[in-house]
Design an enzyme around this catalytic site. Sequence first.
Site, short mmCIF file in Angstrom:
data_model
loop_
_atom_site.label_atom_id
_atom_site.label_comp_id
_atom_site.label_asym_id
_atom_site.label_seq_id
_atom_site.Cartn_x
_atom_site.Cartn_y
_atom_site.Cartn_z
N SER B 77 29.00 80.12 -20.47
CA SER B 77 28.71 79.15 -19.46
C SER B 77 27.10 79.51 -19.27
CB SER B 77 29.20 79.77 -18.07
OG SER B 77 28.71 78.67 -17.00
N HIS B 81 16.47 76.95 -15.46
CA HIS B 81 15.68 76.42 -14.49
C HIS B 81 14.45 76.79 -15.08
CE1 HIS B 81 19.10 76.14 -11.75
NE2 HIS B 81 19.52 77.23 -11.92
N HIS B 91 22.81 72.40 -18.09
CA HIS B 91 24.04 73.36 -17.91
C HIS B 91 24.95 72.80 -19.09
CE1 HIS B 91 28.38 73.02 -16.23
NE2 HIS B 91 28.11 74.23 -16.08
N ASN B 93 28.96 74.29 -20.71
CA ASN B 93 29.98 75.27 -20.58
C ASN B 93 31.03 74.67 -21.55
OD1 ASN B 93 32.81 75.22 -18.76
ND2 ASN B 93 32.07 77.18 -19.09
N ARG B 95 35.09 76.50 -22.67
CA ARG B 95 36.11 77.38 -21.98
C ARG B 95 37.39 76.82 -22.73
NH1 ARG B 95 34.65 73.98 -18.03
NH2 ARG B 95 36.14 72.52 -17.24
N HIS B 126 22.12 61.82 -24.33
CA HIS B 126 23.43 61.07 -24.58
C HIS B 126 23.68 60.69 -25.86
CE1 HIS B 126 25.11 60.58 -20.46
NE2 HIS B 126 23.61 60.82 -20.14
N HIS B 152 27.95 64.57 -0.48
CA HIS B 152 27.28 64.28 0.61
C HIS B 152 25.86 63.72 0.81
CE1 HIS B 152 25.87 68.21 -0.74
NE2 HIS B 152 24.83 68.03 0.13
#
Lengths: 247, 247
Positions: B77, B81, B91, B93, B95, B126, B152
Amino acid sequence: MKEPYLKALREKIIAAFESYGGTFERTPWQHHSGGGGEMAVLRGDVFEKAAVNFSAVRGETFPGKDGMGPFYATGVSLITHMRNPMAPTVHFNIRYIETPEKSWFGGGYDLTPMGFPFTEDTEHFHRIAKEATGEYYEELMERAKEYFFIKHRKKERGVGGLFFDHRPMEFEPTWKSVGDTFLDAIMPIYERRVTMPYSEEDRQKQLAMRAHYVEFNLLYDRGTKFGFLSGGNPEAILCSMPPIATW
Amino acid sequence: MKEPYLKALREKIIAAFESYGGTFERTPWQHHSGGGGEMAVLRGDVFEKAAVNFSAVRGETFPGKDGMGPFYATGVSLITHMRNPMAPTVHFNIRYIETPEKSWFGGGYDLTPMGFPFTEDTEHFHRIAKEATGEYYEELMERAKEYFFIKHRKKERGVGGLFFDHRPMEFEPTWKSVGDTFLDAIMPIYERRVTMPYSEEDRQKQLAMRAHYVEFNLLYDRGTKFGFLSGGNPEAILCSMPPIATW
Protein backbone atom coordinates in the site's frame (compact mmCIF):
# COMPACT_ATOMS: atom_id res chain seq x y z
CA MET A 1 -38.40 27.70 23.53
CA LYS A 2 -34.97 26.13 23.12
CA GLU A 3 -33.91 28.28 20.19
CA PRO A 4 -33.96 31.66 21.98
CA TYR A 5 -31.86 30.23 24.83
CA LEU A 6 -29.36 28.67 22.43
CA LYS A 7 -29.07 31.80 20.31
CA ALA A 8 -28.50 34.08 23.31
CA LEU A 9 -25.92 31.72 24.80
CA ARG A 10 -24.11 31.57 21.50
CA GLU A 11 -23.90 35.37 21.26
CA LYS A 12 -22.48 35.53 24.77
CA ILE A 13 -19.78 33.01 23.86
CA ILE A 14 -18.98 34.80 20.60
CA ALA A 15 -18.59 38.10 22.46
CA ALA A 16 -16.28 36.49 25.03
CA PHE A 17 -14.04 35.00 22.35
CA GLU A 18 -13.99 38.23 20.34
CA SER A 19 -12.72 40.07 23.42
CA TYR A 20 -9.33 38.53 22.54
CA GLY A 21 -9.41 40.25 19.14
CA GLY A 22 -10.86 39.54 15.72
CA THR A 23 -14.41 39.15 14.52
CA PHE A 24 -16.33 35.99 13.76
CA GLU A 25 -17.24 35.61 10.12
CA ARG A 26 -20.86 34.50 9.97
CA THR A 27 -22.27 32.34 7.20
CA PRO A 28 -25.92 31.41 7.23
CA TRP A 29 -26.98 28.19 5.50
CA GLN A 30 -30.25 26.47 4.66
CA HIS A 31 -31.03 22.81 5.26
CA HIS A 32 -32.48 21.11 2.18
CA SER A 33 -35.58 19.91 4.00
CA GLY A 34 -36.21 22.81 6.34
CA GLY A 35 -34.51 25.22 8.68
CA GLY A 36 -30.80 25.84 8.64
CA GLY A 37 -28.19 27.49 10.73
CA GLU A 38 -25.33 29.89 10.97
CA MET A 39 -21.66 29.05 11.06
CA ALA A 40 -19.44 31.58 12.77
CA VAL A 41 -15.70 31.18 12.35
CA LEU A 42 -13.00 33.34 13.90
CA ARG A 43 -9.44 33.17 12.62
CA GLY A 44 -7.34 35.34 14.86
CA ASP A 45 -4.06 35.72 16.70
CA VAL A 46 -5.16 34.14 19.98
CA PHE A 47 -7.96 31.95 18.72
CA GLU A 48 -6.16 30.55 15.70
CA LYS A 49 -9.53 29.12 14.68
CA ALA A 50 -12.78 28.94 16.58
CA ALA A 51 -16.16 27.84 15.27
CA VAL A 52 -19.38 28.57 17.14
CA ASN A 53 -22.32 27.23 15.18
CA PHE A 54 -26.03 27.34 15.63
CA SER A 55 -28.43 25.06 13.79
CA ALA A 56 -32.14 24.27 13.84
CA VAL A 57 -33.08 21.78 11.15
CA ARG A 58 -36.13 19.76 10.29
CA GLY A 59 -36.08 16.59 8.21
CA GLU A 60 -38.35 13.86 6.99
CA THR A 61 -36.26 10.92 8.17
CA PHE A 62 -34.23 10.86 11.33
CA PRO A 63 -30.79 9.47 10.50
CA GLY A 64 -29.25 6.62 12.46
CA LYS A 65 -30.91 4.21 14.83
CA ASP A 66 -32.50 6.67 17.27
CA GLY A 67 -35.75 7.10 15.42
CA MET A 68 -37.67 7.09 12.20
CA GLY A 69 -39.81 9.63 10.46
CA PRO A 70 -39.67 13.38 10.84
CA PHE A 71 -37.41 15.14 13.31
CA TYR A 72 -36.42 18.54 14.59
CA ALA A 73 -32.89 19.15 15.90
CA THR A 74 -31.41 22.33 17.29
CA GLY A 75 -28.13 23.03 18.99
CA VAL A 76 -24.99 25.03 19.48
CA SER A 77 -21.68 23.42 18.65
CA LEU A 78 -18.29 24.91 19.32
CA ILE A 79 -14.60 24.11 18.96
CA THR A 80 -11.50 26.20 19.55
CA HIS A 81 -7.99 25.72 18.21
CA MET A 82 -5.65 28.07 20.00
CA ARG A 83 -2.46 29.55 18.57
CA ASN A 84 -0.55 29.04 21.81
CA PRO A 85 0.25 25.32 22.36
CA MET A 86 -0.11 25.84 26.13
CA ALA A 87 -3.80 26.70 25.65
CA PRO A 88 -6.01 23.63 25.26
CA THR A 89 -8.71 23.01 22.70
CA VAL A 90 -12.21 23.03 24.07
CA HIS A 91 -15.33 21.49 22.60
CA PHE A 92 -18.86 22.34 23.66
CA ASN A 93 -22.19 21.21 22.31
CA ILE A 94 -25.74 21.28 23.55
CA ARG A 95 -28.55 19.97 21.45
CA TYR A 96 -32.25 19.22 21.64
CA ILE A 97 -33.99 16.73 19.39
CA GLU A 98 -37.65 15.95 18.75
CA THR A 99 -39.12 12.97 16.93
CA PRO A 100 -42.75 11.83 16.93
CA GLU A 101 -41.91 9.15 19.52
CA LYS A 102 -39.76 11.12 21.94
CA SER A 103 -37.70 14.23 22.57
CA TRP A 104 -34.35 14.43 24.27
CA PHE A 105 -31.37 16.55 25.32
CA GLY A 106 -27.72 15.91 24.62
CA GLY A 107 -24.46 17.73 25.00
CA GLY A 108 -21.44 18.36 27.15
CA TYR A 109 -18.04 19.98 27.16
CA ASP A 110 -14.56 18.53 27.20
CA LEU A 111 -11.00 19.79 27.30
CA THR A 112 -8.08 18.67 25.12
CA PRO A 113 -4.59 19.91 25.92
CA MET A 114 -2.49 19.93 22.75
CA GLY A 115 0.58 18.30 24.19
CA PHE A 116 0.83 20.45 27.33
CA PRO A 117 -1.60 19.44 30.08
CA PHE A 118 -1.76 21.51 33.29
CA THR A 119 -3.21 19.86 36.38
CA GLU A 120 -4.50 23.25 37.53
CA ASP A 121 -6.54 23.60 34.32
CA THR A 122 -7.96 20.08 34.46
CA GLU A 123 -8.99 20.57 38.08
CA HIS A 124 -10.64 23.91 37.37
CA PHE A 125 -12.53 22.57 34.35
CA HIS A 126 -13.86 19.57 36.25
CA ARG A 127 -14.73 21.66 39.32
CA ILE A 128 -17.00 23.88 37.19
CA ALA A 129 -18.41 20.79 35.45
CA LYS A 130 -19.23 19.29 38.84
CA GLU A 131 -20.90 22.47 40.08
CA ALA A 132 -22.94 22.57 36.87
CA THR A 133 -24.23 19.02 37.02
CA GLY A 134 -24.29 18.10 40.72
CA GLU A 135 -25.54 14.59 41.31
CA TYR A 136 -25.09 13.77 37.59
CA TYR A 137 -21.43 14.73 37.48
CA GLU A 138 -19.86 11.32 38.10
CA GLU A 139 -22.01 9.67 35.49
CA LEU A 140 -21.59 12.36 32.83
CA MET A 141 -17.86 12.51 33.48
CA GLU A 142 -17.62 8.74 33.02
CA ARG A 143 -19.62 9.00 29.79
CA ALA A 144 -17.18 11.62 28.49
CA LYS A 145 -14.25 9.34 29.37
CA GLU A 146 -15.83 6.56 27.30
CA TYR A 147 -16.99 8.74 24.44
CA PHE A 148 -13.89 10.88 23.89
CA PHE A 149 -11.66 7.87 23.45
CA ILE A 150 -9.42 7.44 20.42
CA LYS A 151 -9.77 3.69 19.99
CA HIS A 152 -6.98 3.10 17.49
CA ARG A 153 -4.54 5.05 19.67
CA LYS A 154 -5.89 3.48 22.86
CA LYS A 155 -5.99 6.80 24.69
CA GLU A 156 -8.47 9.44 25.79
CA ARG A 157 -8.75 12.42 23.47
CA GLY A 158 -8.01 14.84 26.27
CA VAL A 159 -8.66 15.24 29.97
CA GLY A 160 -12.39 14.69 29.81
CA GLY A 161 -15.39 16.69 30.88
CA LEU A 162 -19.09 15.98 30.46
CA PHE A 163 -21.05 14.00 27.91
CA PHE A 164 -24.73 13.09 27.79
CA ASP A 165 -27.33 12.07 25.25
CA HIS A 166 -30.96 10.88 25.18
CA ARG A 167 -31.86 12.70 28.40
CA PRO A 168 -35.59 13.22 29.09
CA MET A 169 -37.41 16.52 29.59
CA GLU A 170 -36.60 16.63 33.33
CA PHE A 171 -32.97 17.10 32.36
CA GLU A 172 -33.53 20.55 30.89
CA PRO A 173 -32.24 22.50 33.94
CA THR A 174 -28.98 20.53 33.93
CA TRP A 175 -28.70 20.95 30.16
CA LYS A 176 -29.04 24.70 30.62
CA SER A 177 -26.60 24.68 33.48
CA VAL A 178 -24.02 23.06 31.20
CA GLY A 179 -24.63 25.88 28.74
CA ASP A 180 -24.54 28.59 31.38
CA THR A 181 -21.25 27.43 32.93
CA PHE A 182 -19.27 26.80 29.77
CA LEU A 183 -17.50 30.17 29.75
CA ASP A 184 -16.66 29.83 33.46
CA ALA A 185 -15.10 26.47 32.69
CA ILE A 186 -12.84 27.64 29.88
CA MET A 187 -12.12 31.37 30.07
CA PRO A 188 -9.98 31.38 33.24
CA ILE A 189 -7.82 28.71 31.58
CA TYR A 190 -7.33 30.79 28.47
CA GLU A 191 -6.59 33.84 30.61
CA ARG A 192 -3.63 31.93 32.10
CA ARG A 193 -2.33 30.23 28.97
CA VAL A 194 -2.62 32.43 25.89
CA THR A 195 0.28 34.68 26.87
CA MET A 196 2.71 31.94 27.90
CA PRO A 197 5.96 31.70 25.96
CA TYR A 198 6.45 28.68 23.71
CA SER A 199 9.02 27.31 21.26
CA GLU A 200 8.82 26.13 17.67
CA GLU A 201 9.21 22.60 19.04
CA ASP A 202 6.14 23.14 21.26
CA ARG A 203 4.25 24.29 18.19
CA GLN A 204 5.22 21.14 16.29
CA LYS A 205 4.01 18.99 19.16
CA GLN A 206 0.71 20.89 19.17
CA LEU A 207 0.20 20.31 15.43
CA ALA A 208 0.88 16.59 15.82
CA MET A 209 -1.69 16.39 18.64
CA ARG A 210 -4.20 18.18 16.47
CA ALA A 211 -3.91 15.30 14.00
CA HIS A 212 -5.33 13.01 16.68
CA TYR A 213 -8.22 15.43 17.06
CA VAL A 214 -8.89 15.19 13.31
CA GLU A 215 -8.82 11.42 13.53
CA PHE A 216 -11.34 11.40 16.36
CA ASN A 217 -13.71 13.79 14.62
CA LEU A 218 -13.75 11.90 11.34
CA LEU A 219 -13.55 8.34 12.63
CA TYR A 220 -15.65 8.39 15.80
CA ASP A 221 -17.59 11.60 16.38
CA ARG A 222 -21.36 11.13 16.25
CA GLY A 223 -22.00 14.79 15.54
CA THR A 224 -19.95 14.58 12.37
CA LYS A 225 -21.64 11.33 11.30
CA PHE A 226 -25.10 12.69 12.17
CA GLY A 227 -24.34 15.86 10.25
CA PHE A 228 -23.34 14.02 7.08
CA LEU A 229 -26.14 11.45 7.35
CA SER A 230 -28.78 14.13 7.86
CA GLY A 231 -27.59 16.01 4.80
CA GLY A 232 -26.03 18.81 6.81
CA ASN A 233 -23.81 21.46 5.29
CA PRO A 234 -20.30 19.95 5.03
CA GLU A 235 -18.70 23.35 5.49
CA ALA A 236 -20.58 23.82 8.77
CA ILE A 237 -19.77 20.31 9.97
CA LEU A 238 -16.10 20.50 9.08
CA CYS A 239 -15.45 24.01 10.32
CA SER A 240 -14.55 22.26 13.57
CA MET A 241 -11.40 20.96 11.93
CA PRO A 242 -8.10 22.48 13.07
CA PRO A 243 -6.64 25.24 10.93
CA ILE A 244 -3.53 23.14 10.43
CA ALA A 245 -2.46 19.64 11.47
CA THR A 246 0.55 17.48 10.79
CA TRP A 247 1.16 13.77 10.49
CA MET B 1 3.77 -17.12 -3.79
CA LYS B 2 2.27 -13.65 -3.58
CA GLU B 3 4.65 -12.37 -0.94
CA PRO B 4 7.89 -12.59 -2.97
CA TYR B 5 6.23 -10.73 -5.85
CA LEU B 6 4.89 -8.01 -3.55
CA LYS B 7 8.18 -7.59 -1.72
CA ALA B 8 10.21 -7.30 -4.92
CA LEU B 9 7.76 -4.82 -6.43
CA ARG B 10 7.88 -2.73 -3.28
CA GLU B 11 11.67 -2.56 -3.37
CA LYS B 12 11.56 -1.44 -7.00
CA ILE B 13 9.15 1.36 -6.09
CA ILE B 14 11.20 2.41 -3.07
CA ALA B 15 14.34 2.61 -5.22
CA ALA B 16 12.54 4.71 -7.83
CA PHE B 17 11.27 7.19 -5.24
CA GLU B 18 14.66 7.36 -3.51
CA SER B 19 16.24 8.36 -6.81
CA TYR B 20 14.80 11.84 -6.09
CA GLY B 21 16.80 12.02 -2.86
CA GLY B 22 16.37 10.85 0.72
CA THR B 23 16.06 7.42 2.25
CA PHE B 24 12.96 5.59 3.41
CA GLU B 25 12.88 4.96 7.12
CA ARG B 26 11.78 1.39 7.66
CA THR B 27 9.84 0.25 10.72
CA PRO B 28 8.88 -3.39 11.05
CA TRP B 29 5.82 -4.27 13.12
CA GLN B 30 4.16 -7.45 14.35
CA HIS B 31 0.46 -8.23 14.14
CA HIS B 32 -0.98 -9.41 17.46
CA SER B 33 -2.34 -12.64 15.98
CA GLY B 34 0.37 -13.50 13.49
CA GLY B 35 2.55 -12.00 10.82
CA GLY B 36 3.20 -8.31 10.50
CA GLY B 37 4.68 -5.90 8.09
CA GLU B 38 7.06 -3.08 7.40
CA MET B 39 6.22 0.58 7.08
CA ALA B 40 8.63 2.62 5.01
CA VAL B 41 8.28 6.38 5.15
CA LEU B 42 10.31 8.92 3.21
CA ARG B 43 10.27 12.58 4.21
CA GLY B 44 12.27 14.47 1.66
CA ASP B 45 12.51 17.58 -0.48
CA VAL B 46 10.67 16.24 -3.52
CA PHE B 47 8.55 13.57 -1.85
CA GLU B 48 7.43 15.63 1.11
CA LYS B 49 6.07 12.37 2.50
CA ALA B 50 5.73 8.98 0.90
CA ALA B 51 4.71 5.74 2.55
CA VAL B 52 5.28 2.35 0.90
CA ASN B 53 4.09 -0.40 3.20
CA PHE B 54 4.14 -4.15 3.05
CA SER B 55 2.01 -6.36 5.25
CA ALA B 56 1.21 -10.05 5.57
CA VAL B 57 -1.05 -10.76 8.52
CA ARG B 58 -3.03 -13.72 9.78
CA GLY B 59 -6.00 -13.47 12.10
CA GLU B 60 -8.65 -15.62 13.70
CA THR B 61 -11.66 -13.58 12.62
CA PHE B 62 -11.97 -11.81 9.33
CA PRO B 63 -13.27 -8.29 9.98
CA GLY B 64 -16.27 -6.90 8.15
CA LYS B 65 -18.85 -8.71 6.09
CA ASP B 66 -16.62 -10.52 3.60
CA GLY B 67 -16.09 -13.61 5.65
CA MET B 68 -15.81 -15.25 9.01
CA GLY B 69 -13.15 -17.25 10.73
CA PRO B 70 -9.45 -17.21 10.04
CA PHE B 71 -7.89 -15.17 7.27
CA TYR B 72 -4.60 -14.32 5.63
CA ALA B 73 -4.08 -10.92 4.00
CA THR B 74 -1.02 -9.59 2.24
CA GLY B 75 -0.43 -6.46 0.22
CA VAL B 76 1.52 -3.39 -0.69
CA SER B 77 0.00 0.00 0.00
CA LEU B 78 1.43 3.32 -1.05
CA ILE B 79 0.69 7.03 -0.94
CA THR B 80 2.74 10.05 -1.95
CA HIS B 81 2.40 13.66 -0.85
CA MET B 82 4.60 15.83 -3.02
CA ARG B 83 6.21 19.10 -1.98
CA ASN B 84 5.43 20.75 -5.30
CA PRO B 85 1.71 21.54 -5.62
CA MET B 86 1.91 20.86 -9.37
CA ALA B 87 2.78 17.23 -8.66
CA PRO B 88 -0.26 15.09 -7.85
CA THR B 89 -0.68 12.61 -5.04
CA VAL B 90 -0.79 9.00 -6.13
CA HIS B 91 -2.22 6.04 -4.28
CA PHE B 92 -1.48 2.42 -5.11
CA ASN B 93 -2.50 -0.79 -3.41
CA ILE B 94 -2.55 -4.43 -4.35
CA ARG B 95 -3.72 -7.04 -1.92
CA TYR B 96 -4.48 -10.74 -1.76
CA ILE B 97 -6.79 -12.26 0.83
CA GLU B 98 -7.52 -15.86 1.82
CA THR B 99 -10.34 -17.13 3.97
CA PRO B 100 -11.49 -20.76 4.38
CA GLU B 101 -14.38 -20.11 1.95
CA LYS B 102 -12.60 -18.15 -0.78
CA SER B 103 -9.55 -16.18 -1.83
CA TRP B 104 -9.46 -12.99 -3.81
CA PHE B 105 -7.44 -10.13 -5.27
CA GLY B 106 -8.01 -6.43 -4.84
CA GLY B 107 -6.22 -3.21 -5.59
CA GLY B 108 -5.74 -0.40 -8.03
CA TYR B 109 -4.12 2.98 -8.47
CA ASP B 110 -5.54 6.46 -8.67
CA LEU B 111 -4.28 9.99 -9.17
CA THR B 112 -5.21 13.09 -7.15
CA PRO B 113 -4.01 16.49 -8.32
CA MET B 114 -3.73 18.82 -5.35
CA GLY B 115 -5.46 21.80 -6.90
CA PHE B 116 -3.55 21.77 -10.20
CA PRO B 117 -4.80 19.14 -12.66
CA PHE B 118 -3.01 18.70 -15.98
CA THR B 119 -4.91 17.02 -18.81
CA GLU B 120 -1.64 15.61 -20.12
CA ASP B 121 -1.05 13.82 -16.80
CA THR B 122 -4.56 12.44 -16.53
CA GLU B 123 -4.38 11.10 -20.09
CA HIS B 124 -1.00 9.50 -19.53
CA PHE B 125 -2.10 7.87 -16.26
CA HIS B 126 -5.24 6.41 -17.80
CA ARG B 127 -3.42 5.29 -20.95
CA ILE B 128 -1.05 3.17 -18.83
CA ALA B 129 -3.98 1.93 -16.73
CA LYS B 130 -5.75 0.86 -19.91
CA GLU B 131 -2.69 -0.93 -21.26
CA ALA B 132 -2.34 -2.72 -17.92
CA THR B 133 -5.89 -4.00 -17.69
CA GLY B 134 -7.11 -4.32 -21.29
CA GLU B 135 -10.67 -5.58 -21.48
CA TYR B 136 -11.20 -4.84 -17.76
CA TYR B 137 -10.20 -1.18 -18.03
CA GLU B 138 -13.65 0.37 -18.48
CA GLU B 139 -15.08 -1.55 -15.57
CA LEU B 140 -12.19 -0.94 -13.17
CA MET B 141 -12.07 2.72 -14.15
CA GLU B 142 -15.79 3.05 -13.38
CA ARG B 143 -15.28 1.30 -10.06
CA ALA B 144 -12.55 3.82 -9.17
CA LYS B 145 -14.87 6.69 -10.10
CA GLU B 146 -17.47 5.31 -7.69
CA TYR B 147 -15.08 4.37 -4.93
CA PHE B 148 -12.90 7.47 -4.83
CA PHE B 149 -15.83 9.77 -4.31
CA ILE B 150 -16.01 12.27 -1.44
CA LYS B 151 -19.71 11.99 -0.68
CA HIS B 152 -20.08 14.98 1.61
CA ARG B 153 -18.30 17.20 -0.91
CA LYS B 154 -20.13 15.60 -3.83
CA LYS B 155 -16.98 15.34 -5.91
CA GLU B 156 -14.46 12.74 -7.04
CA ARG B 157 -11.30 12.60 -4.94
CA GLY B 158 -9.11 13.10 -7.97
CA VAL B 159 -9.01 12.15 -11.65
CA GLY B 160 -9.57 8.45 -11.11
CA GLY B 161 -7.67 5.35 -12.11
CA LEU B 162 -8.37 1.71 -11.33
CA PHE B 163 -10.14 -0.02 -8.47
CA PHE B 164 -11.06 -3.67 -7.98
CA ASP B 165 -11.88 -6.03 -5.16
CA HIS B 166 -13.06 -9.65 -4.69
CA ARG B 167 -11.50 -10.81 -7.97
CA PRO B 168 -11.06 -14.57 -8.40
CA MET B 169 -7.84 -16.47 -9.02
CA GLU B 170 -8.03 -15.97 -12.80
CA PHE B 171 -7.48 -12.29 -12.17
CA GLU B 172 -3.91 -12.78 -10.95
CA PRO B 173 -2.21 -11.76 -14.25
CA THR B 174 -4.17 -8.48 -14.32
CA TRP B 175 -3.44 -7.89 -10.65
CA LYS B 176 0.27 -8.33 -11.39
CA SER B 177 0.01 -6.11 -14.43
CA VAL B 178 -1.40 -3.34 -12.24
CA GLY B 179 1.59 -3.78 -9.97
CA ASP B 180 4.08 -3.93 -12.83
CA THR B 181 2.82 -0.77 -14.53
CA PHE B 182 2.46 1.47 -11.51
CA LEU B 183 5.82 3.18 -11.91
CA ASP B 184 5.19 3.74 -15.63
CA ALA B 185 1.92 5.40 -14.71
CA ILE B 186 3.32 7.86 -12.21
CA MET B 187 7.02 8.52 -12.76
CA PRO B 188 6.78 10.39 -16.09
CA ILE B 189 4.26 12.70 -14.40
CA TYR B 190 6.61 13.41 -11.52
CA GLU B 191 9.46 13.95 -13.95
CA ARG B 192 7.46 16.81 -15.52
CA ARG B 193 6.03 18.38 -12.36
CA VAL B 194 8.47 18.32 -9.48
CA THR B 195 10.64 21.09 -10.86
CA MET B 196 7.85 23.47 -11.87
CA PRO B 197 7.78 26.88 -10.20
CA TYR B 198 4.96 27.58 -7.74
CA SER B 199 3.82 30.37 -5.42
CA GLU B 200 2.93 30.47 -1.73
CA GLU B 201 -0.70 30.77 -2.83
CA ASP B 202 -0.34 27.54 -4.83
CA ARG B 203 1.05 25.88 -1.71
CA GLN B 204 -1.94 27.03 0.35
CA LYS B 205 -4.31 25.61 -2.25
CA GLN B 206 -2.45 22.30 -2.14
CA LEU B 207 -2.71 22.11 1.67
CA ALA B 208 -6.45 22.79 1.53
CA MET B 209 -6.89 20.02 -1.05
CA ARG B 210 -4.95 17.66 1.17
CA ALA B 211 -7.60 18.19 3.83
CA HIS B 212 -10.13 16.58 1.46
CA TYR B 213 -7.77 13.64 1.14
CA VAL B 214 -7.68 13.28 4.93
CA GLU B 215 -11.47 13.38 5.03
CA PHE B 216 -11.73 10.63 2.42
CA ASN B 217 -9.21 8.39 4.14
CA LEU B 218 -10.82 8.63 7.57
CA LEU B 219 -14.48 8.76 6.56
CA TYR B 220 -14.69 6.40 3.59
CA ASP B 221 -11.57 4.39 2.90
CA ARG B 222 -12.05 0.65 3.35
CA GLY B 223 -8.35 0.02 3.82
CA THR B 224 -8.28 2.32 6.83
CA LYS B 225 -11.44 0.77 8.29
CA PHE B 226 -10.17 -2.77 7.60
CA GLY B 227 -6.87 -1.89 9.19
CA PHE B 228 -8.41 -0.62 12.41
CA LEU B 229 -11.02 -3.40 12.60
CA SER B 230 -8.41 -6.11 12.08
CA GLY B 231 -6.26 -4.68 14.86
CA GLY B 232 -3.63 -3.35 12.49
CA ASN B 233 -0.87 -1.03 13.61
CA PRO B 234 -2.33 2.52 13.69
CA GLU B 235 1.03 4.04 12.83
CA ALA B 236 1.21 1.89 9.70
CA ILE B 237 -2.38 2.63 8.73
CA LEU B 238 -2.10 6.37 9.29
CA CYS B 239 1.30 6.86 7.75
CA SER B 240 -0.69 7.54 4.57
CA MET B 241 -1.85 10.84 6.06
CA PRO B 242 -0.41 14.00 4.52
CA PRO B 243 2.53 15.61 6.30
CA ILE B 244 0.50 18.78 6.70
CA ALA B 245 -3.06 19.79 5.87
CA THR B 246 -5.16 22.88 6.50
CA TRP B 247 -8.85 23.56 7.05
